[in-house]
Design a protein around this motif. Structure first.
Motif, PDB file in Angstrom:
ATOM      1  N   ASP A 219       0.812  -1.222   0.000  1.00 29.44           N
ATOM      2  CA  ASP A 219       0.000   0.000   0.000  1.00 29.44           C
ATOM      3  C   ASP A 219       0.846   1.273   0.000  1.00 29.44           C
ATOM      4  O   ASP A 219       0.376   2.329  -0.449  1.00 29.44           O
ATOM      5  N   HIS A 220       2.067   1.177   0.498  1.00 26.50           N
ATOM      6  CA  HIS A 220       2.944   2.359   0.540  1.00 26.50           C
ATOM      7  C   HIS A 220       4.396   1.905   0.389  1.00 26.50           C
ATOM      8  O   HIS A 220       5.150   1.844   1.352  1.00 26.50           O
ATOM      9  N   PRO A 221       4.814   1.580  -0.838  1.00 26.42           N
ATOM     10  CA  PRO A 221       6.179   1.081  -1.064  1.00 26.42           C
ATOM     11  C   PRO A 221       7.219   2.128  -0.708  1.00 26.42           C
ATOM     12  O   PRO A 221       7.108   3.295  -1.084  1.00 26.42           O
ATOM     13  N   GLN A 222       8.226   1.701   0.036  1.00 21.21           N
ATOM     14  CA  GLN A 222       9.357   2.571   0.358  1.00 21.21           C
ATOM     15  C   GLN A 222      10.653   2.049  -0.265  1.00 21.21           C
ATOM     16  O   GLN A 222      11.730   2.568   0.018  1.00 21.21           O
ATOM     17  N   MET A 223      10.513   1.037  -1.096  1.00 18.14           N
ATOM     18  CA  MET A 223      11.661   0.406  -1.755  1.00 18.14           C
ATOM     19  C   MET A 223      11.128  -0.402  -2.936  1.00 18.14           C
ATOM     20  O   MET A 223       9.927  -0.691  -3.001  1.00 18.14           O
ATOM     21  N   PRO A 224      11.989  -0.785  -3.887  1.00 16.30           N
ATOM     22  CA  PRO A 224      11.545  -1.707  -4.933  1.00 16.30           C
ATOM     23  C   PRO A 224      11.061  -3.003  -4.281  1.00 16.30           C
ATOM     24  O   PRO A 224      11.721  -3.536  -3.391  1.00 16.30           O
ATOM     25  N   GLN A 225       9.924  -3.502  -4.706  1.00 18.39           N
ATOM     26  CA  GLN A 225       9.360  -4.683  -4.073  1.00 18.39           C
ATOM     27  C   GLN A 225       8.435  -5.391  -5.050  1.00 18.39           C
ATOM     28  O   GLN A 225       8.127  -4.883  -6.124  1.00 18.39           O
ATOM     29  N   GLY A 226       7.999  -6.594  -4.684  1.00 23.08           N
ATOM     30  CA  GLY A 226       7.056  -7.310  -5.522  1.00 23.08           C
ATOM     31  C   GLY A 226       7.333  -8.792  -5.579  1.00 23.08           C
ATOM     32  O   GLY A 226       8.131  -9.342  -4.811  1.00 23.08           O
ATOM     33  N   GLY A 227       6.668  -9.445  -6.523  1.00 17.51           N
ATOM     34  CA  GLY A 227       6.772 -10.877  -6.684  1.00 17.51           C
ATOM     35  C   GLY A 227       7.898 -11.290  -7.603  1.00 17.51           C
ATOM     36  O   GLY A 227       8.938 -10.632  -7.663  1.00 17.51           O
ATOM     37  N   VAL A 228       7.670 -12.377  -8.341  1.00 16.79           N
ATOM     38  CA  VAL A 228       8.717 -12.994  -9.159  1.00 16.79           C
ATOM     39  C   VAL A 228       9.399 -11.966 -10.058  1.00 16.79           C
ATOM     40  O   VAL A 228       8.767 -11.210 -10.779  1.00 16.79           O
ATOM     41  N   ASN A 229      10.725 -11.961  -9.989  1.00 16.62           N
ATOM     42  CA  ASN A 229      11.533 -10.985 -10.724  1.00 16.62           C
ATOM     43  C   ASN A 229      12.539 -11.721 -11.597  1.00 16.62           C
ATOM     44  O   ASN A 229      12.317 -11.973 -12.765  1.00 16.62           O
ATOM     45  N   GLY A 230      13.669 -12.121 -11.002  1.00 19.70           N
ATOM     46  CA  GLY A 230      14.698 -12.809 -11.769  1.00 19.70           C
ATOM     47  C   GLY A 230      14.294 -14.226 -12.126  1.00 19.70           C
ATOM     48  O   GLY A 230      13.702 -14.936 -11.310  1.00 19.70           O
ATOM     49  N   ILE A 231      14.592 -14.636 -13.348  1.00 23.44           N
ATOM     50  CA  ILE A 231      14.350 -16.012 -13.768  1.00 23.44           C
ATOM     51  C   ILE A 231      15.582 -16.528 -14.503  1.00 23.44           C
ATOM     52  O   ILE A 231      16.332 -15.772 -15.114  1.00 23.44           O
ATOM     53  N   GLY A 232      15.790 -17.832 -14.421  1.00 24.43           N
ATOM     54  CA  GLY A 232      16.934 -18.463 -15.067  1.00 24.43           C
ATOM     55  C   GLY A 232      16.539 -19.819 -15.624  1.00 24.43           C
ATOM     56  O   GLY A 232      15.583 -20.446 -15.158  1.00 24.43           O
ATOM     57  N   LEU A 233      17.287 -20.270 -16.613  1.00 24.50           N
ATOM     58  CA  LEU A 233      17.013 -21.527 -17.286  1.00 24.50           C
ATOM     59  C   LEU A 233      18.246 -22.412 -17.192  1.00 24.50           C
ATOM     60  O   LEU A 233      19.366 -21.948 -17.391  1.00 24.50           O
ATOM     61  N   SER A 234      18.050 -23.686 -16.878  1.00 21.91           N
ATOM     62  CA  SER A 234      19.188 -24.606 -16.839  1.00 21.91           C
ATOM     63  C   SER A 234      19.806 -24.721 -18.228  1.00 21.91           C
ATOM     64  O   SER A 234      19.167 -24.413 -19.243  1.00 21.91           O
ATOM     65  N   VAL A 235      21.044 -25.170 -18.296  1.00 25.34           N
ATOM     66  CA  VAL A 235      21.766 -25.242 -19.572  1.00 25.34           C
ATOM     67  C   VAL A 235      21.016 -26.102 -20.581  1.00 25.34           C
ATOM     68  O   VAL A 235      20.958 -25.771 -21.774  1.00 25.34           O
TER      69      VAL A 235
END
Length: 372
Positions: A219-235
């Motif tokens: 309701d009042h973000p004081q920093m970057p925030q949230g759900g799923v962000n970084g994603i990676g894939l196995s080789v």
């Protein structure tokens, strides 16, 4: 005599400070080197092409800026519009990027710029670096994206689906994160694991930002925030990894089931594996040995997760204010000896400080040398 003794003790303590021990992670690890500085625009995404070029994205969703929004980085602050100057008009706010097994560049376009009043028009852009042309554009609309969506990063698996499958993180501007799955051949996209714990912010999450502690507050973000962000894939593209930003955990699931349009939400949720605590993660880079290198916001550095799950802090530096995206520097088929990383100052944006801009230019591009 007591006073004299006390004075002696105080003098001794003052004269000894130069050799006092310090907490090692507050000092630089010594393997972080600044390669580029930008004063007008904040770089975010980065990819390393097979021909040696580095491509950077300069999103405009938080603040507009002059110059290209997608560019080949030629060292220092030198940029060349990518794929060309004319194409910049077709892009709004490029963010996360990846290179697929065919060497093609996939770019997330947030579809919204700072101050824009029209609804966002998010899209996935496919660029052929051989011809320097956009060859395909996948628009994302409801119900795949929501009005509060924030599509963030992308990885592409060419082993499932007729022409492959793209996985996109929707961090969400509020409390509705999800993963988006795009079948490349048909152009059809699906929203999966919506609001699941594996893609969501951890309740009560507290994060250190510039020496202060802030609690996750939708309701009042004081920093970057949230759900799923970084994603990676196995080789081998058999497994997708992801990390919610307001969390310290890593999750994964087989791409075979995630790319299957017949898989139910129950099947998908049961397929998710909690990989344990790793840190506050932004960008994720997969090395040739299947190690995951993760930009760690709170440690202002990079964490390596080996294939057996062991963790190590491979770099830390006070200049890594908001470590963002990672790409390989020098790499062979077996190993990577350096990483190139964008460094932002997202937590210092005016939106988190009652309209006051706390950023201190320049924004950085750094090289991280890895131990052999």
């Amino acid at each position: 005599m007591a006073v004299c003794a006390l004075v002696g003790l105080l003098g001794a303590s003052l004269s000894a400070h130069a050799s006092d021990s310090v907490e090692q992670s507050f000092a630089s690890s010594g393997n972080v080197h600044v390669l580029g500085r930008f004063y007008d625009a904040q770089p975010s995404g980065i990819v390393h092409l097979a021909d040696g070029r580095f491509v950077l994205s300069f999103p405009t969703s938080a603040q507009r800026h002059p110059g290209p929004v997608l560019a080949v980085w030629k060292g220092g602050s030198k940029l060349q519009p990518f794929p060309d100057a004319a194409t910049q008009k077709e892009l709004i706010s490029p963010l996360g990027m990846t290179v697929d097994a065919h060497g093609r560049v996939w770019v997330i376009d947030e579809g919204i710029a700072a101050g824009q009043t029209e609804p966002q028009t998010p899209a996935i852009i496919l660029v052929d670096p051989g011809t320097n042309r956009i060859v395909r554009r996948f628009s994302l609309s409801s119900p795949v994206v929501r009005p509060d969506s924030h599509i963030n990063d992308i990885r592409v698996d060419l082993t499932h689906g007729k022409e492959g499958t793209a996985f996109v993180s929707d961090t969400s501007q509020t409390t509705h994160p999800a993963l988006i799955v795009l079948d490349i051949a048909s152009g059809q996209a699906r929203r999966i694991l919506a609001d699941d714990a594996s893609v969501s912010a951890a309740p009560g999450h507290v994060m250190e930002v510039d020496g202060n502690l802030f609690r996750y507050n939708p309701d009042h973000p004081q920093m970057p925030q949230g759900g799923v962000n970084g994603i990676g894939l196995s080789v081998d593209s058999s497994r997708l990894f992801w990390a919610p930003f307001s969390s310290r955990r890593l999750y994964s699931a087989p791409t075979a089931i995630m790319s299957d349009p017949s898989a139910s939400e129950v099947d998908l949720r049961q397929a998710v594996r909690d990989e344990g605590e790793v840190g506050v993660v932004d960008g994720i880079f997969t090395a040739p040995d299947d190690s995951l290198y993760m930009a760690d916001e709170e440690r202002h550095g990079v964490v390596r997760r080996s294939p057996d799950g062991n963790l190590s802090l491979v770099a830390h530096d006070p200049r890594l204010i908001s470590p963002d995206s990672l790409a390989s520097g020098e790499q062979t088929k077996q190993s990577v000896s350096s990483l190139i990383m964008t460094v932002g100052q997202w937590a210092r944006l005016p939106v988190f400080h009652d309209g006051h801009d706390m950023q201190k230019r320049p924004y950085l591009i750094v090289r991280i040398d890895l131990k052999k």
